[in-house]
Design an enzyme around this catalytic site. Structure first.
Site, PDB file in Angstrom:
ATOM      1  CG  ASP A   5      -2.001  -1.082   1.265  1.00 16.29           C
ATOM      2  OD1 ASP A   5      -1.997  -1.829   0.259  1.00 16.29           O
ATOM      3  OD2 ASP A   5      -2.748  -1.047   2.106  1.00 16.29           O
ATOM      4  CG  ASP A  18      -2.739  -5.021  -3.183  1.00 17.43           C
ATOM      5  OD1 ASP A  18      -2.791  -5.598  -3.941  1.00 17.43           O
ATOM      6  OD2 ASP A  18      -3.302  -5.459  -1.942  1.00 17.43           O
TER       7      ASP A  18
END
Length: 266
Positions: A101, A122
């Protein structure tokens, strides 16, 4: 309202003060670093652990690296380097460094040009409506592999958001998928982008969108490099027409009203 340097302002919620210019001396020289992560001892979550967070509209950032120093080599955790949630945000020649992230491209229309973005899982995620132009997208060494470059969260057919990577470079030391579907209508497009041999042949993962494969828009067009081969890609990836591609790759996808031209240029 005019443009200026960082200032707190008076009255209202200062987190939403707009028309801010943040200018460093270059991403190799100016670095902002911190090490919070989700579920740490101080109770942070993904939304609150970012090294840098911007909720305001009309923000320009240039020549700064944002790094989350949490060491995710042996075990990745949500550890955001930068969270961008304001509309009309532009970032030039910036760095975003982390593991999971890394860049929360959360909400709003955003333009990233000449940036470096590094991570494993991600590491570009959110519901932003964004164009990444001339950026380097790099994986990082980790025992958790393969990784996922994007986790785009578009949740409905009429949502306008999506990530467009235009003339970028996808590289790094370990294997990765181009993305996985955080939302059932997830949308990510790679256009005229070089892909090294680190790309997993399938290219994409359905993740949270099982049963919605036909609603996902994952497309690659005019890409080059050994990782751009299409022979092993998932069957449900999209092939866009020239008109459809133009809709997303033209700057009007994020800037139909000319806001970029009203901001300081880099």
């Amino acid at each position: 309202m005019g443009w200026g340097g960082v200032c707190a302002g008076e009255g209202g919620d200062r987190r939403y003060k707009s028309y801010i210019l943040l200018e460093g001396e270059g991403a190799q020289k100016t670095s902002i670093e911190w090490g919070d992560y989700a579920s740490d001892s101080r109770g942070h979550d993904t939304a609150s652990c970012g090294t840098f967070t911007s909720y305001a509209s009309n923000i320009v950032v240039a020549g700064i690296t944002f790094k989350n120093t949490y060491d995710g080599y042996s075990h990745t955790k949500q550890a955001v380097a930068a969270l961008i949630a304001g509309d009309k945000s532009s970032l030039y020649s910036c760095g975003f460094v982390g593991y999971q992230d890394t860049l929360a491209d959360l909400f709003g229309r955003h333009y990233f040009k000449g940036c470096y973005i590094q991570g494993v899982t991600d590491f570009i995620f959110g519901l932003g409506q964004s164009i990444y132009e001339g950026c380097t997208i790099s994986t990082a060494n980790s025992v958790e592999k393969p990784g996922f470059v994007t986790a785009q969260g578009r949740g409905a057919a009429n949502d306008t958001n999506g990530f467009v990577f235009k003339r970028c470079n996808v590289t790094g030391p370990q294997a990765t998928y181009l993305g996985r579907a955080w939302g059932r209508y997830s949308r990510v497009i790679f256009y005229q982008t070089f892909m090294s041999d680190i790309i997993v042949p399938e290219g994409w993962s359905v993740w949270n969108a099982h049963g919605y494969e036909n609603e996902i828009t994952y497309a690659e067009s005019e890409c080059t490099g050994p990782g751009s081969k299409q022979s092993g890609r998932v069957r449900w990836k999209k092939t866009l027409t020239s008109d459809e591609l133009r809709k997303f790759t033209d700057i009007s996808y994020i800037d139909g009203e000319g806001w970029l031209g009203e901001q300081p240029q880099y």
